[in-house]
Design an enzyme around this catalytic site. Structure first.
Site, PDB file in Angstrom:
ATOM      1  N   LYS A 125       4.227  -5.355  -0.494  1.00  0.00           N
ATOM      2  CA  LYS A 125       5.208  -4.655  -1.481  1.00  0.00           C
ATOM      3  C   LYS A 125       5.099  -3.191  -1.546  1.00  0.00           C
ATOM      4  O   LYS A 125       4.014  -2.697  -1.533  1.00  0.00           O
ATOM      5  CB  LYS A 125       5.722  -5.260  -2.740  1.00  0.00           C
TER       6      LYS A 125
ATOM      7  N   LYS B 168      -4.832  -7.173  -7.381  1.00  0.00           N
ATOM      8  CA  LYS B 168      -5.241  -5.729  -7.679  1.00  0.00           C
ATOM      9  C   LYS B 168      -6.658  -6.093  -8.093  1.00  0.00           C
ATOM     10  O   LYS B 168      -7.543  -4.930  -7.807  1.00  0.00           O
ATOM     11  CB  LYS B 168      -4.689  -5.273  -8.952  1.00  0.00           C
TER      12      LYS B 168
ATOM     13  N   LYS C 259       2.785   1.884  -5.913  1.00  0.00           N
ATOM     14  CA  LYS C 259       2.464   3.114  -6.423  1.00  0.00           C
ATOM     15  C   LYS C 259       1.039   3.285  -5.976  1.00  0.00           C
ATOM     16  O   LYS C 259       0.619   4.558  -5.799  1.00  0.00           O
ATOM     17  CB  LYS C 259       2.714   3.261  -7.822  1.00  0.00           C
TER      18      LYS C 259
HETATM   19  N1  AQP Z   1       8.265  -2.846  -4.386  1.00  0.00           N
HETATM   20  C1  AQP Z   1       8.983  -2.938  -5.079  1.00  0.00           C
HETATM   21  N2  AQP Z   1      10.418  -3.731  -5.184  1.00  0.00           N
HETATM   22  C2  AQP Z   1      10.959  -3.681  -6.279  1.00  0.00           C
HETATM   23  N3  AQP Z   1      10.933  -3.504  -7.538  1.00  0.00           N
HETATM   24  C3  AQP Z   1       9.636  -3.283  -7.663  1.00  0.00           C
HETATM   25  N4  AQP Z   1       9.166  -2.808  -8.660  1.00  0.00           N
HETATM   26  C4  AQP Z   1       7.799  -2.217  -8.448  1.00  0.00           C
HETATM   27  N5  AQP Z   1       7.636  -2.444  -7.271  1.00  0.00           N
HETATM   28  C5  AQP Z   1       8.853  -2.870  -6.398  1.00  0.00           C
HETATM   29  C6  AQP Z   1       9.553  -2.855 -10.148  1.00  0.00           C
HETATM   30  O1  AQP Z   1       9.494  -1.570 -10.636  1.00  0.00           O
HETATM   31  C7  AQP Z   1       9.333  -1.761 -11.972  1.00  0.00           C
HETATM   32  C8  AQP Z   1       8.049  -0.862 -12.490  1.00  0.00           C
HETATM   33  O2  AQP Z   1       6.911  -1.414 -11.719  1.00  0.00           O
HETATM   34  P1  AQP Z   1       5.713  -1.028 -12.465  1.00  0.00           P
HETATM   35  O3  AQP Z   1       5.436   0.394 -12.692  1.00  0.00           O
HETATM   36  O4  AQP Z   1       5.563  -1.842 -13.909  1.00  0.00           O
HETATM   37  O5  AQP Z   1       4.459  -1.549 -11.780  1.00  0.00           O
HETATM   38  P2  AQP Z   1       4.310  -2.777 -10.408  1.00  0.00           P
HETATM   39  O6  AQP Z   1       5.339  -3.773 -10.795  1.00  0.00           O
HETATM   40  O7  AQP Z   1       3.044  -2.978 -10.555  1.00  0.00           O
HETATM   41  O8  AQP Z   1       4.722  -1.623  -9.372  1.00  0.00           O
HETATM   42  P3  AQP Z   1       4.143  -0.553  -8.424  1.00  0.00           P
HETATM   43  O9  AQP Z   1       5.032   0.378  -8.280  1.00  0.00           O
HETATM   44  O10 AQP Z   1       3.702  -1.507  -7.295  1.00  0.00           O
HETATM   45  O11 AQP Z   1       3.102  -0.027  -9.379  1.00  0.00           O
HETATM   46  P4  AQP Z   1       1.176  -0.053  -9.279  1.00  0.00           P
HETATM   47  O12 AQP Z   1       1.162   0.097  -7.856  1.00  0.00           O
HETATM   48  O13 AQP Z   1       0.822   0.731 -10.052  1.00  0.00           O
HETATM   49  O14 AQP Z   1       1.031  -1.478  -9.757  1.00  0.00           O
HETATM   50  C9  AQP Z   1       8.935  -3.246 -12.231  1.00  0.00           C
HETATM   51  O15 AQP Z   1      10.202  -3.576 -12.838  1.00  0.00           O
HETATM   52  C10 AQP Z   1       8.885  -3.755 -11.156  1.00  0.00           C
HETATM   53  O16 AQP Z   1       9.360  -5.022 -11.006  1.00  0.00           O
END
Ligand code: AQP
Length: 327
Positions: A192, A111, A195
């Protein structure tokens, strides 16, 4: 009863990876565990978000969680910033963690390349996440595979703190689903689904219409050899579709592969399975988002309950580390 704690960032619309990797387990765990779930708005400050967007997304995330099936009578649902013990405890843990440990975090490496001026909060984010978990003596943490490394750090910090200052924290275990623990972007299957990455065709939002879901699955990137087999190394796009089908239907991805000879048929069935899986959430979402007062009341009740637990843990940790208690 073992306690679980998990959180989700309101950094964008919730997507299929969040649902399959985390939310679905959250819903199931309400009956087996003493479940605490939070919208981790302080974590979202590590990214660039306009204040009005952050407010709106935090509320939307709460609506999506309720629509996914979280029931305030069976779990504690709250907003992280409503419980000030999270950042207070994070400071004690920041003074327990080392730069070397945080430098190894792959999510930070990834990131930080997307930010021009990298925020200190992005670097220390895993420690705040450790505080989120340790504040509640969570024994289990349902997360996607991408969060394993952060969970390891939380375990390490809990053990170190306990060894140095006496038994204070419960050492948590990660609970990652057997299938769908790492959902990949449909257009870039080696990355992956996320968001905060702009990939409109590669990301299935949990609130997408059935037509949008079908279109995105139809256009998902695969390969040209036409052989339906589960091979994440050589055929990551197809493997992602097979993993998703496995997650939606409870079969092994290898067994799903055995049922198809054409990518198109798999895509058509997968789209249908995803539409059905997300249907209840989509149908319930509007009712929650139209009832702001009710959702805010859920968050207020959740924060009150969460604060009772977190305040006791913070007081114990602060005392153990040597801070003079207020008279
Ligand atoms: N691609 C994914 N596959 C499976 N699990 C996922 N999680 C996130 N992306 C995937 C799981 O969703 C939960 C919440 O995630 P988060 O909001 O804490 O942020 P993150 O892991 O950093 O996921 P994002 O959606 O990619 O958000 P951004 O882009 O803001 O960083 C967690 O349990 C995560 O494992």
């Amino acid at each position: 009863m073992i306690r679980v704690l998990s959180g989700i960032q309101p950094s964008g619309e919730l997507h299929l990876g969040n649902y399959v990797g985390a939310l679905r387990q959250w819903v199931a765990f309400q009956d087996e565990y003493d479940a605490f779930y939070c919208v981790v708005d302080l974590h979202a400050l590590t990214l660039e978000l306009a204040p009005e967007d952050l407010r709106a997304r935090t509320f939307d995330a709460a609506c999506s969680l309720l629509a996914a099936g979280l029931d305030p009578d069976r779990c504690t649902l709250f907003c992280q910033s409503h419980v000030p013990e999270h950042p207070r405890l994070a400071w004690l843990l920041e003074c327990t963690a080392t730069m070397g440990e945080l430098n190894r975090m792959t999510q930070f490496k990834d990131k930080s390349t997307r930010q021009e001026a990298v925020r200190v909060g992005l670097f220390t984010y895993p420690v705040l996440m450790a505080a989120d978990i340790l504040a509640y003596h969570a024994g289990a943490v349902p997360v996607g595979d991408d969060q394993r490394q952060h969970l390891e750090l939380a375990r390490e910090l809990a053990q170190r703190f306990n060894n140095r200052y006496g038994e204070t924290f419960t050492v948590p275990e990660a609970v990652v689903p057997a299938f769908g623990g790492r959902v990949m972007d449909l257009q870039h299957p080696r990355r992956k689904m996320s968001k905060s990455v702009d990939s409109p065709l590669g990301t299935v939002q949990v609130l997408d219409s059935p037509q949008e879901i079908a279109r995105k699955v139809r256009k998902a990137v695969t390969d040209t050899d036409g052989d339906v087999r589960y091979d994440p190394g050589d055929k990551p796009g197809l493997a992602n579709l097979l993993d998703l089908m496995a997650a939606a239907t409870g079969q092994r991805p290898e067994d799903v592969a055995g049922k198809y000879t054409r990518y198109g048929d798999l895509k058509a069935d997968l789209a249908e399975a995803l539409v059905e899986m997300l249907r209840p959430l989509r149908e319930r979402y509007d009712a929650y988002s139209a009832d702001r007062g009710a959702v805010e009341a859920v968050l207020a009740g959740g924060a009150e309950r969460a604060r009772e637990v977190a305040a006791a843990t913070y007081a114990r940790a602060a005392g153990a580390i040597g801070l003079l208690p207020p008279a």
